[in-house]
Design an enzyme around this catalytic site. Sequence first.
Site, short mmCIF file in Angstrom:
data_model
loop_
_atom_site.label_atom_id
_atom_site.label_comp_id
_atom_site.label_asym_id
_atom_site.label_seq_id
_atom_site.Cartn_x
_atom_site.Cartn_y
_atom_site.Cartn_z
N LYS A 1 80.00 2.44 137.70
CA LYS A 1 79.99 1.71 138.88
C LYS A 1 78.42 1.25 139.14
O LYS A 1 78.32 0.00 139.29
CB LYS A 1 80.47 2.10 140.09
CG LYS A 1 80.58 1.13 141.40
CD LYS A 1 81.52 1.63 142.49
CE LYS A 1 80.80 2.91 143.21
NZ LYS A 1 81.43 3.22 144.52
N GLY B 1 78.36 0.25 149.64
CA GLY B 1 77.10 0.10 150.17
C GLY B 1 76.12 -0.08 149.20
O GLY B 1 75.02 -0.76 149.34
N ARG C 1 77.93 1.71 158.72
CA ARG C 1 76.87 2.13 157.95
C ARG C 1 75.43 1.74 158.22
O ARG C 1 75.30 0.19 158.64
CB ARG C 1 77.15 2.30 156.62
CG ARG C 1 78.39 3.22 156.04
CD ARG C 1 78.79 2.92 154.81
NE ARG C 1 77.74 3.55 153.79
CZ ARG C 1 77.80 3.77 152.52
NH1 ARG C 1 78.54 2.86 151.75
NH2 ARG C 1 76.89 4.18 151.65
N SER D 1 66.59 7.55 147.80
CA SER D 1 67.67 6.58 147.73
C SER D 1 67.27 5.78 146.55
O SER D 1 66.40 4.72 146.22
CB SER D 1 67.74 6.12 148.98
OG SER D 1 68.72 5.04 148.84
N GLN E 1 69.37 3.18 145.77
CA GLN E 1 69.77 1.93 146.61
C GLN E 1 68.42 1.25 147.20
O GLN E 1 68.19 0.08 146.97
CB GLN E 1 70.72 1.80 147.66
CG GLN E 1 72.13 2.64 147.09
CD GLN E 1 73.20 2.73 148.16
OE1 GLN E 1 73.00 2.64 149.42
NE2 GLN E 1 74.34 3.15 147.68
N ASP F 1 76.51 11.68 145.12
CA ASP F 1 77.99 11.48 145.37
C ASP F 1 79.10 12.54 144.85
O ASP F 1 80.37 12.35 145.19
CB ASP F 1 78.27 10.17 144.26
CG ASP F 1 77.83 8.78 145.11
OD1 ASP F 1 77.49 8.88 146.56
OD2 ASP F 1 77.25 7.89 144.34
N LYS G 1 77.06 8.20 153.95
CA LYS G 1 77.55 7.51 153.10
C LYS G 1 79.04 6.95 153.76
O LYS G 1 78.98 6.37 154.81
CB LYS G 1 78.17 8.47 152.06
CG LYS G 1 77.04 9.06 151.12
CD LYS G 1 76.42 8.11 150.18
CE LYS G 1 75.48 8.48 148.94
NZ LYS G 1 75.19 7.63 148.06
N ARG H 1 80.11 12.69 154.68
CA ARG H 1 80.82 13.33 153.84
C ARG H 1 80.85 14.71 154.22
O ARG H 1 81.64 15.55 153.88
CB ARG H 1 80.30 12.91 152.34
CG ARG H 1 80.81 11.52 152.01
CD ARG H 1 80.43 11.16 150.81
NE ARG H 1 81.48 9.94 150.38
CZ ARG H 1 80.78 9.21 149.25
NH1 ARG H 1 79.71 9.26 148.55
NH2 ARG H 1 81.74 7.94 148.85
#
Length: 450
Positions: free
Chosen positions: A28, A101, A129, A174, A176, A327, A354, A358
Amino acid sequence: MSAHGDPAPLQSRRAGPLRGTVEVPGDKSISHRALILGAMAVGETRITGLLEGQDVLDTGRAMAAFGAEVTRHGPGEWTVNGVGVGGFAEPDHVIDCGNSGTGVRLLMGAVATHDMSVTFTGDASLNGRPMGRVTDPLAQFGARAVGRSGGRLPLTLVGAAQPVPVRYATPVPSAQVKSAVLLAGLNTPGQTVVIEREATRDHSERMLAGFGAEITTCDTDEGREITLTGHPELTPQQIAVPRDPSSAAFPVCAALIVEGSDVLVPNIGLNPTRAGLFETLLEMGADLTYENQREEGGEPAADLRARFSPDMRGIRVPPERAASMIDEYPILSVVASFAEGVTDMPGVAELRVKESDRIDAMAHVLRACGVEIEDGPDWWRVTGRGAGGVPGGATVAARLDHRIAMSALILGMASREPVTVDDASPIATSFPIFEALMKDLGASLTQETE
């Protein structure tokens, strides 16, 4: 309830051994980046093995809204005719990123240094988020974000008309955030620098270099320093997306805890910034082997074979490994439930923000099924019950989180009594073939009516 319709409860129960070869979907993280960088190149990028889950499809639609030509030619086969760095057009509608996200944060980075305004939204989970961790560094380029309290979606990003390069040290590990800053740096003059104290997944750096960007990485006293020179002309590529290690985690972990299982998962990406789960499982005593190790499209890959492992033991997972497996902690907690002793998982505050919290979500799942859990702001601890020792027998909440839903269903495959997930529909965002794939291996999954 699903954000896209009625809830779809799904029950998992103990069945015979899981056996066979499974083809999990494409990675992904790489799929998102292939679409975005293909749209920022000049000419046609060809992609094979693209993950066609809802998250990635939403990113593809966003690229089309920004002016790229995005075409599907067959299962996993796509082309992107890009508009070049700085060539994005202002979309005429809101960009809906669904549950992703990764998608929304990378897209914000890509458009932050364009002179235009873009409004982003998502489903109920994504809209809850925090986005400040991305909009704060993008503000240093000159972008401005206007959203709900706490920097939540829906949010309008007003891009910088005259962006300036930044030097940014990420406050938390991170990929991201790092990737968003690097994508913003593409349309910024001069050099954009990102410093991370703990290395995170490096798919963005690898793919930027593959598309022809001038990007360098070195280790300094401050940490890992990544330098990107702005305004490159990105060259279109042919990208073969390796299969997703985060998706492979589910059949692999199921095989480890279901008696008599032997499962082969071919062509899994083993980028060292993503393979922390498999390293952890081996330390726990899992019967997990790498076969046919090789390189695919610049990324290390191998076939993974996983067999039932009744003698696994709990360990302390090093906190510095968290970024490489963030993850995978939900499914690791399931494996830890069937190990002997205590599994400690420190340094995981990122799990709190997340698709759901989680740690809290999995604590509720496991406690409802008879497993002892302790947790704090950035740690949690599972006391295992040994092979076959988890009672199960609960209906649990997925909280619109695909990984919580899949982890709970894997738990039910080895627990004494069935486990029911209140809504399995979010699984389609990342692993649309999960149910069929697990059934082919021998899992017992049945649709439940409310």
